[in-house]
Design a protein around this motif. Structure first.
Motif, mmCIF file in Angstrom:
data_model
loop_
_atom_site.group_PDB
_atom_site.id
_atom_site.type_symbol
_atom_site.label_atom_id
_atom_site.label_comp_id
_atom_site.label_asym_id
_atom_site.label_seq_id
_atom_site.Cartn_x
_atom_site.Cartn_y
_atom_site.Cartn_z
ATOM 1 N N TYR A 1 0.857 -1.185 0.000
ATOM 2 C CA TYR A 1 0.000 0.000 0.000
ATOM 3 C C TYR A 1 0.895 1.237 0.000
ATOM 4 N N GLY A 2 0.285 2.409 0.068
ATOM 5 C CA GLY A 2 1.091 3.636 0.058
ATOM 6 C C GLY A 2 1.696 3.874 -1.322
ATOM 7 N N SER A 3 2.754 4.669 -1.333
ATOM 8 C CA SER A 3 3.234 5.172 -2.621
ATOM 9 C C SER A 3 3.798 4.087 -3.537
ATOM 10 N N CYS A 4 4.217 2.937 -2.999
ATOM 11 C CA CYS A 4 4.745 1.909 -3.909
ATOM 12 C C CYS A 4 3.609 1.244 -4.678
ATOM 13 N N LEU B 1 -7.886 -0.254 5.603
ATOM 14 C CA LEU B 1 -8.365 1.000 5.003
ATOM 15 C C LEU B 1 -7.289 1.643 4.144
ATOM 16 N N ALA B 2 -6.053 1.521 4.598
ATOM 17 C CA ALA B 2 -4.951 2.072 3.802
ATOM 18 C C ALA B 2 -4.813 1.318 2.476
ATOM 19 N N VAL B 3 -5.104 0.005 2.502
ATOM 20 C CA VAL B 3 -5.038 -0.776 1.256
ATOM 21 C C VAL B 3 -6.144 -0.313 0.299
ATOM 22 N N VAL B 4 -7.323 -0.046 0.851
ATOM 23 C CA VAL B 4 -8.443 0.389 0.010
ATOM 24 C C VAL B 4 -8.217 1.813 -0.517
ATOM 25 N N ASN B 5 -7.733 2.723 0.326
ATOM 26 C CA ASN B 5 -7.518 4.076 -0.213
ATOM 27 C C ASN B 5 -6.346 4.119 -1.190
ATOM 28 N N THR B 6 -5.424 3.187 -1.054
ATOM 29 C CA THR B 6 -4.345 3.055 -2.043
ATOM 30 C C THR B 6 -4.924 2.706 -3.415
ATOM 31 N N ALA C 1 6.832 19.710 -1.930
ATOM 32 C CA ALA C 1 6.596 19.611 -0.480
ATOM 33 C C ALA C 1 7.808 19.008 0.239
ATOM 34 N N LYS C 2 8.427 18.004 -0.383
ATOM 35 C CA LYS C 2 9.608 17.393 0.238
ATOM 36 C C LYS C 2 10.779 18.384 0.216
ATOM 37 N N SER C 3 10.955 19.091 -0.912
ATOM 38 C CA SER C 3 12.065 20.051 -1.013
ATOM 39 C C SER C 3 11.902 21.195 -0.028
ATOM 40 N N PHE D 1 -12.839 7.788 2.741
ATOM 41 C CA PHE D 1 -13.627 6.711 3.348
ATOM 42 C C PHE D 1 -13.893 6.945 4.834
ATOM 43 N N GLU D 2 -12.854 7.287 5.577
ATOM 44 C CA GLU D 2 -13.073 7.602 7.001
ATOM 45 C C GLU D 2 -13.462 9.074 7.093
ATOM 46 N N VAL D 3 -14.758 9.322 6.892
ATOM 47 C CA VAL D 3 -15.152 10.719 6.656
ATOM 48 C C VAL D 3 -15.075 11.593 7.904
ATOM 49 N N SER E 1 0.816 15.040 5.052
ATOM 50 C CA SER E 1 1.337 13.780 4.510
ATOM 51 C C SER E 1 1.255 13.792 2.985
ATOM 52 N N SER E 2 2.015 12.908 2.374
ATOM 53 C CA SER E 2 1.926 12.746 0.916
ATOM 54 C C SER E 2 0.511 12.376 0.501
ATOM 55 N N TYR E 3 -0.107 11.550 1.311
ATOM 56 C CA TYR E 3 -1.488 11.126 1.032
ATOM 57 C C TYR E 3 -2.416 12.350 0.968
ATOM 58 N N VAL F 1 3.910 18.307 -6.995
ATOM 59 C CA VAL F 1 3.501 18.840 -5.689
ATOM 60 C C VAL F 1 4.240 18.112 -4.560
ATOM 61 N N LYS F 2 4.335 16.782 -4.639
ATOM 62 C CA LYS F 2 5.060 16.039 -3.606
ATOM 63 C C LYS F 2 6.537 16.432 -3.583
ATOM 64 N N HIS F 3 7.123 16.595 -4.760
ATOM 65 C CA HIS F 3 8.540 16.966 -4.840
ATOM 66 C C HIS F 3 8.756 18.362 -4.247
ATOM 67 N N ASP G 1 -9.990 14.090 9.464
ATOM 68 C CA ASP G 1 -9.453 15.259 8.762
ATOM 69 C C ASP G 1 -7.942 15.090 8.626
ATOM 70 N N LEU G 2 -7.467 14.985 7.388
ATOM 71 C CA LEU G 2 -6.027 14.796 7.190
ATOM 72 C C LEU G 2 -5.234 16.050 7.514
ATOM 73 N N GLY G 3 -5.948 17.162 7.728
ATOM 74 C CA GLY G 3 -5.279 18.384 8.175
ATOM 75 C C GLY G 3 -5.187 18.477 9.681
ATOM 76 N N ILE H 1 9.060 0.914 0.829
ATOM 77 C CA ILE H 1 7.771 0.331 0.517
ATOM 78 C C ILE H 1 6.965 0.091 1.796
ATOM 79 N N ASP H 2 5.664 0.186 1.663
ATOM 80 C CA ASP H 2 4.755 -0.031 2.786
ATOM 81 C C ASP H 2 4.005 -1.329 2.539
ATOM 82 N N VAL H 3 4.012 -2.210 3.537
ATOM 83 C CA VAL H 3 3.361 -3.510 3.392
ATOM 84 C C VAL H 3 2.375 -3.699 4.540
HETATM 85 P P1 GTP Z 1 5.680 8.812 0.320
HETATM 86 O O1 GTP Z 1 6.114 7.690 1.196
HETATM 87 O O2 GTP Z 1 5.951 10.177 0.880
HETATM 88 O O3 GTP Z 1 6.159 8.712 -1.081
HETATM 89 O O4 GTP Z 1 4.104 8.732 0.210
HETATM 90 P P2 GTP Z 1 2.998 7.661 0.572
HETATM 91 O O5 GTP Z 1 2.011 7.642 -0.547
HETATM 92 O O6 GTP Z 1 3.576 6.356 0.959
HETATM 93 O O7 GTP Z 1 2.219 8.355 1.703
HETATM 94 P P3 GTP Z 1 2.250 8.272 3.257
HETATM 95 O O8 GTP Z 1 3.570 7.756 3.712
HETATM 96 O O9 GTP Z 1 1.748 9.607 3.680
HETATM 97 O O10 GTP Z 1 1.125 7.218 3.597
HETATM 98 C C1 GTP Z 1 1.176 5.864 3.197
HETATM 99 C C2 GTP Z 1 -0.243 5.332 3.061
HETATM 100 O O11 GTP Z 1 -0.852 5.270 4.332
HETATM 101 C C3 GTP Z 1 -1.140 6.217 2.208
HETATM 102 O O12 GTP Z 1 -1.055 5.934 0.858
HETATM 103 C C4 GTP Z 1 -2.481 5.877 2.757
HETATM 104 O O13 GTP Z 1 -2.940 4.679 2.147
HETATM 105 C C5 GTP Z 1 -2.194 5.615 4.207
HETATM 106 N N1 GTP Z 1 -2.390 6.791 5.048
HETATM 107 C C6 GTP Z 1 -1.497 7.746 5.369
HETATM 108 N N2 GTP Z 1 -2.019 8.630 6.214
HETATM 109 C C7 GTP Z 1 -3.255 8.234 6.436
HETATM 110 C C8 GTP Z 1 -4.273 8.733 7.235
HETATM 111 O O14 GTP Z 1 -4.168 9.740 7.949
HETATM 112 N N3 GTP Z 1 -5.437 8.032 7.187
HETATM 113 C C9 GTP Z 1 -5.588 6.936 6.437
HETATM 114 N N4 GTP Z 1 -6.753 6.304 6.425
HETATM 115 N N5 GTP Z 1 -4.633 6.423 5.683
HETATM 116 C C10 GTP Z 1 -3.482 7.073 5.686
#
Ligand code: GTP
Ligand code: MG
Length: 335
Positions: free
Chosen positions: A60-63, A136-141, A165-167, A292-294, A179-181, A161-163, A297-299, A74-76
């Motif tokens: 899941y996540g960016s990979c 949930l992270a797998v589904v939003n991915t 934000a990181k810079s 999904f988790e309405v 977060s990147s998300y 935008v991500k580049h 707030d990611l902010g 990578i996020d697993v």
């Molecule tokens: P980079 O590692 O910076 O390249 O980005 P990334 O896409 O892996 O994003 P991040 O590390 O911010 O988050 C990894 C994953 O975790 C995201 O893609 C989402 O699936 C999940 N995630 C991150 N933050 C949240 C959150 O606050 N809520 C939920 N539900 N999922 C999140």
């Protein structure tokens, strides 16, 4: 103060499109890297199946959401059916097994909001975080990946935008920035708002994919291959979209009243969500609704100091996109 500063886009914006696409291309992971990621996943699958034969591993996540840069971790997610497992015990057990299997830098971080095990694979050089049952992270991915398939400009804009934000150091949640998300959701929302729209709102279309995860109903239209020409009527270049994205967050977004919602394909009012005052640590100074988790707030990580940092960075970026002779360089200058 900002709403007054809305301005027309510089007339030469499109000539920066090539250079911005160059930035995007320089960040894309190679096929070789993707192969190595799959290799590592296979190693982990073998190991995990010894102890938990029915468990599954998901990337899941960016990979996996198609917004990953070259050389990123990578996020697993380890999915175990049994409802009564203790995540922390599972992670400690897993950490022991990984260590015995010669994976490096194995570390269980079990007191975090999302407990994980970290490791580095000496064969591929890839680092990896493993969590348990974070479906949930797998589904939003998958939702993000599906959006990315509709129009290439989403992936291009979000990489830039991500580049940025990181810079600029504004992609650090423990310092109160986003977060990147969250940034990818901001890009999706923004492209849903263009006229003509570049992205549809998949959650308001016919349901073709459905799952209930942790009591949250997740459903949307996922036959995105049918939407391959959705954004065609809008011919805006990526450079112009980058300009407009920062212009929106610098001068047009109503921070006091609005919540951006990818789920609704527009904005909602803070009042309607009851996000008007601070509750616990959630201050709602910039509001980005999780699709999904309405109630989420990611902010929420943004505080009264970091909101200023963020807004000043949006204004700096907007100013560069409007006036700088080399925006594709200056935008990414290290802070
Ligand atoms: P980079 O590692 O910076 O390249 O980005 P990334 O896409 O892996 O994003 P991040 O590390 O911010 O988050 C990894 C994953 O975790 C995201 O893609 C989402 O699936 C999940 N995630 C991150 N933050 C949240 C959150 O606050 N809520 C939920 N539900 N999922 C999140
Ligand atoms: Mg990540």
């Amino acid at each position: 103060r900002n709403l007054k500063r809305q301005m027309a886009c510089r007339s030469d914006i499109d000539r920066f499109n090539g250079p911005f696409l160059g930035v995007f291309e320089s960040l894309i992971p190679s096929e070789e890297e993707k192969v190595k990621q799959k290799q590592l996943l296979t190693v982990l699958e073998k190991l995990v199946s010894k102890e938990w034969p029915d468990a599954r591993l998901y990337l899941y996540g960016s990979c996996a959401n198609s917004f990953g840069f070259s050389k990123s971790d990578i996020d697993v997610c380890l999915a175990i059916e049994n409802g009564n497992i203790d995540k922390r015990e599972v992670l400690l057990k897993l950490a022991d097994m990984l260590q015995l299997d010669n994976l490096q830098n194995v570390q269980a971080i079990i007191h975090a909001r999302v407990p994980i095990v970290k490791l580095m694979d000496p064969v591929t050089g890839i680092s990896c975080d493993i969590c348990v049952n974070n479906l949930l992270a797998v589904v939003n991915t998958k939702l993000l990946r599906d959006y990315a398939q509709i129009d290439v400009r989403l992936r291009q804009l979000a990489f830039i935008v991500k580049h940025w934000a990181k810079s600029r150091g504004v992609n650090v949640t423990y310092q109160g920035t986003l977060s990147s998300y969250a940034y990818v959701l901001m890009c999706i929302h923004f492209l849903q708002q263009r006229r003509p729209a570049i992205l549809p709102c998949l959650q308001r279309m016919r349901t073709t994919c459905f799952a209930t995860v942790d009591h949250v109903e997740c459903s949307y239209f996922d036959q995105v291959e049918k939407l391959w020409n959705f954004g065609e009527r809008n011919g805006e270049s990526v450079a112009r979209l980058v300009w407009a994205f920062f212009h929106y967050w610098a001068y047009c977004h109503d921070y006091a009243n609005d919540v951006i919602s990818v789920r609704m394909g527009g904005t909602l009012s803070k009042r309607a969500k009851d996000w008007t005052r601070r509750v616990g640590n959630d201050r709602h100074l910039i509001c980005i609704e999780d699709p999904f988790e309405v109630s989420h707030d990611l902010g929420r990580v943004v505080d009264k100091y970091s909101i200023r940092v963020l807004r000043e960075e949006f204004e700096r970026a907007a100013e560069i996109m409007q006036n700088d002779p080399y925006p594709f360089v200056t935008l990414f200058e290290l802070y």
